[in-house]
Design an enzyme around this catalytic site. Structure first.
Site, PDB file in Angstrom:
ATOM      1  N   LYS A 217       0.831  -1.213   0.000  1.00 18.82           N
ATOM      2  CA  LYS A 217       0.000   0.000   0.000  1.00 18.82           C
ATOM      3  C   LYS A 217       0.860   1.254   0.000  1.00 18.82           C
ATOM      4  O   LYS A 217       0.508   2.248  -0.634  1.00 18.82           O
ATOM      5  CB  LYS A 217      -0.967  -0.015   1.188  1.00 18.82           C
ATOM      6  CG  LYS A 217      -2.048  -1.062   1.008  1.00 18.82           C
ATOM      7  CD  LYS A 217      -3.303  -0.789   1.799  1.00 18.82           C
ATOM      8  CE  LYS A 217      -4.376  -1.766   1.351  1.00 18.82           C
ATOM      9  NZ  LYS A 217      -5.612  -1.680   2.053  1.00 18.82           N
TER      10      LYS A 217
ATOM     11  N   LYS B 144      -4.352  -9.130  -6.535  1.00 21.21           N
ATOM     12  CA  LYS B 144      -5.542  -9.485  -5.748  1.00 21.21           C
ATOM     13  C   LYS B 144      -6.728  -8.578  -6.105  1.00 21.21           C
ATOM     14  O   LYS B 144      -6.527  -7.382  -6.336  1.00 21.21           O
ATOM     15  CB  LYS B 144      -5.205  -9.312  -4.262  1.00 21.21           C
ATOM     16  CG  LYS B 144      -6.244  -9.831  -3.311  1.00 21.21           C
ATOM     17  CD  LYS B 144      -5.961  -9.393  -1.874  1.00 21.21           C
ATOM     18  CE  LYS B 144      -6.385  -7.962  -1.640  1.00 21.21           C
ATOM     19  NZ  LYS B 144      -6.745  -7.639  -0.260  1.00 21.21           N
TER      20      LYS B 144
ATOM     21  N   LYS C 192     -11.115  -4.041  -2.953  1.00 22.99           N
ATOM     22  CA  LYS C 192     -12.204  -3.079  -2.978  1.00 22.99           C
ATOM     23  C   LYS C 192     -11.709  -1.639  -3.132  1.00 22.99           C
ATOM     24  O   LYS C 192     -12.370  -0.813  -3.738  1.00 22.99           O
ATOM     25  CB  LYS C 192     -13.104  -3.228  -1.762  1.00 22.99           C
ATOM     26  CG  LYS C 192     -12.471  -2.936  -0.416  1.00 22.99           C
ATOM     27  CD  LYS C 192     -13.547  -2.912   0.657  1.00 22.99           C
ATOM     28  CE  LYS C 192     -13.526  -4.124   1.571  1.00 22.99           C
ATOM     29  NZ  LYS C 192     -12.313  -4.280   2.367  1.00 22.99           N
TER      30      LYS C 192
HETATM   31  N1  AQP Z   1      -9.278 -10.935  -3.327  1.00 22.58           N
HETATM   32  C1  AQP Z   1      -9.524 -11.579  -2.199  1.00 22.58           C
HETATM   33  N2  AQP Z   1      -9.582 -12.926  -2.190  1.00 22.58           N
HETATM   34  C2  AQP Z   1      -9.846 -13.602  -1.040  1.00 22.58           C
HETATM   35  N3  AQP Z   1     -10.079 -12.989   0.139  1.00 22.58           N
HETATM   36  C3  AQP Z   1     -10.026 -11.649   0.173  1.00 22.58           C
HETATM   37  N4  AQP Z   1     -10.200 -10.766   1.159  1.00 22.58           N
HETATM   38  C4  AQP Z   1     -10.020  -9.524   0.673  1.00 22.58           C
HETATM   39  N5  AQP Z   1      -9.755  -9.568  -0.645  1.00 22.58           N
HETATM   40  C5  AQP Z   1      -9.745 -10.868  -0.982  1.00 22.58           C
HETATM   41  C6  AQP Z   1     -10.553 -11.120   2.532  1.00 22.58           C
HETATM   42  O1  AQP Z   1     -11.762 -10.457   2.838  1.00 22.58           O
HETATM   43  C7  AQP Z   1     -11.780 -10.171   4.243  1.00 22.58           C
HETATM   44  C8  AQP Z   1     -12.159  -8.730   4.453  1.00 22.58           C
HETATM   45  O2  AQP Z   1     -11.148  -7.913   3.869  1.00 22.58           O
HETATM   46  P1  AQP Z   1     -10.780  -6.545   4.558  1.00 22.58           P
HETATM   47  O3  AQP Z   1     -11.962  -5.689   4.548  1.00 22.58           O
HETATM   48  O4  AQP Z   1     -10.190  -6.825   5.891  1.00 22.58           O
HETATM   49  O5  AQP Z   1      -9.699  -5.841   3.690  1.00 22.58           O
HETATM   50  P2  AQP Z   1      -8.506  -6.368   2.832  1.00 22.58           P
HETATM   51  O6  AQP Z   1      -8.016  -7.677   3.284  1.00 22.58           O
HETATM   52  O7  AQP Z   1      -7.467  -5.294   2.782  1.00 22.58           O
HETATM   53  O8  AQP Z   1      -9.259  -6.530   1.462  1.00 22.58           O
HETATM   54  P3  AQP Z   1      -9.529  -5.531   0.276  1.00 22.58           P
HETATM   55  O9  AQP Z   1     -10.894  -5.836  -0.247  1.00 22.58           O
HETATM   56  O10 AQP Z   1      -8.385  -5.622  -0.661  1.00 22.58           O
HETATM   57  O11 AQP Z   1      -9.574  -4.084   0.913  1.00 22.58           O
HETATM   58  P4  AQP Z   1      -8.585  -2.882   0.668  1.00 22.58           P
HETATM   59  O12 AQP Z   1      -8.643  -2.601  -0.802  1.00 22.58           O
HETATM   60  O13 AQP Z   1      -9.135  -1.767   1.490  1.00 22.58           O
HETATM   61  O14 AQP Z   1      -7.228  -3.307   1.125  1.00 22.58           O
HETATM   62  C9  AQP Z   1     -10.383 -10.487   4.775  1.00 22.58           C
HETATM   63  O15 AQP Z   1     -10.412 -11.711   5.466  1.00 22.58           O
HETATM   64  C10 AQP Z   1      -9.556 -10.583   3.543  1.00 22.58           C
HETATM   65  O16 AQP Z   1      -8.455 -11.474   3.690  1.00 22.58           O
END
Ligand code: AQP
Length: 330
Positions: free
Chosen positions: A113, A196, A199
């Protein structure tokens, strides 16, 4: 009783990756395992992106609504919002004194990030994010944290911090363990299967399916997903794009990947993608309808959050008092 805890950040709209990699399993766990369940929205974590206040509020409510729409029962699980429980932040400060600068510097998500955001986005909150996450987990003495692959390292850090603290002061925290599913722990971007699905990449990203997308948008995103050059529908390391689509198909249909490969042995990408789009829409349509009903009754949604947060705050307070007493904090 075993405690299971996990969360979904309101840093954007919930994605198909969040759903298939983590959230789908949360409601199943609740139904099949005897335990106590904690599902929360870590909205303080989302502040690292300096979000627009109205959007943050809206995304926080939506995240809770998705938890409910995906089948988590607020009568069986504690559903709450992090910012309503100040003990998370207080424990974070305490734990930051048991966390190494080097450890935080090695966190993959921090490195990724930081690189993506550049110097302006490299705020201290981003660096300390895993300590807040450790507090989120240790505050409730969670045994298991069901997450996607990207969060394993953070749960392992929480584990290290708990062990370190317990070693100095005696048993204080339960030592948590990350649990990940065998398949789909990392759903990849449909336009770039080396990355990956995330969001925070934004709604204009064609490679990311959001649970709020219309049927037509979902269909377009699947149809336009990149594929591999072989033309074969096979799960192989040299075919990351098709392997990702097969994983999505398998998780949506609850069918093994080999079974799907056999069904599409003689088919082309077009037929496969068109069936996948249809399946996706069929699975998500009822969830989207439930989500909308929940969002339409905001008063009820806020009541559910308040009830969940009140209960969680009681547990958090008991734990924090124990920690403060242990440390000699008045
Ligand atoms: N692409 C993915 N495949 C499988 N699991 C995923 N998770 C996130 N992206 C994937 C899992 O979803 C749960 C919630 O995620 P989070 O809200 O804690 O944020 P994150 O892990 O940082 O996921 P994002 O969607 O990529 O958010 P941003 O963009 O804000 O960083 C977690 O258990 C995560 O592992």
């Amino acid at each position: 009783m075993k405690r299971i805890l996990s969360g979904i950040q309101p840093s954007g709209d919930v994605t198909l990756g969040n759903y298939l990699g983590a959230m789908k399993r949360w409601s199943t766990l609740e139904q099949t395992k005897g335990g106590e369940y904690f599902y929360f929205v870590p909205n303080l974590h989302a502040l690292t992106n300096r979000p627009n206040p109205d959007e943050l509020k809206q995304k926080t409510l939506s995240a809770v609504a998705w938890l409910l729409a995906l089948g988590i029962d607020h009568k069986r699980s504690h559903i709450y919002v992090q910012s309503q429980i100040p003990q998370h932040s207080e424990l974070m400060w305490i734990l930051s004194n048991y966390t190494g600068f080097g450890e935080l510097s090695r966190m993959t998500q921090f490195k990724d990030k930081s690189q993506k955001l550049g110097p302006q986005g490299q705020v201290a909150g981003l660096f300390l994010y895993p300590v807040l996450m450790a507090a989120d987990i240790l505050l409730y003495d969670a045994d298991e944290v069901p997450v996607g692959q990207d969060q394993i390292q953070h749960v392992e850090l929480a584990r290290d911090i708990a062990e370190r603290f317990n070693k100095v002061y005696g048993p204080t925290f339960r030592v948590p363990k990350a649990t990940v599913q065998d398949s789909g722990a990392k759903i990849m971007d449909l336009q770039d299967p080396t990355k990956k699905m995330s969001k925070s990449d934004g709604t204009s990203n064609l490679g990311c399916i959001f649970l709020t997308d219309s049927s037509e948008t979902m269909k377009q995103k699947i149809i336009r997903a990149v594929t591999d050059s072989s033309g074969q529908i096979r799960f192989r390391s040299g075919q990351p794009a098709v392997s990702n689509l097969l994983t999505i198909y398998s998780l949506l249909s609850d069918r093994p990947i080999e079974d799907i490969e056999k069904s599409y042995h003689d088919s082309g990408y077009q037929d496969f993608k068109s069936d996948l789009a249809e399946l996706l829409i069929k699975v998500l349509d009822p969830v989207q309808k439930r989500f909308q009903e929940i969002m339409d009754d905001q008063a009820e949604l806020e009541k559910i959050i308040e009830m969940g947060s009140d209960k969680a705050a009681d547990l958090a307070d008991t734990k924090l008092v124990q920690v403060k007493t242990t440390l000699g904090l008045l």
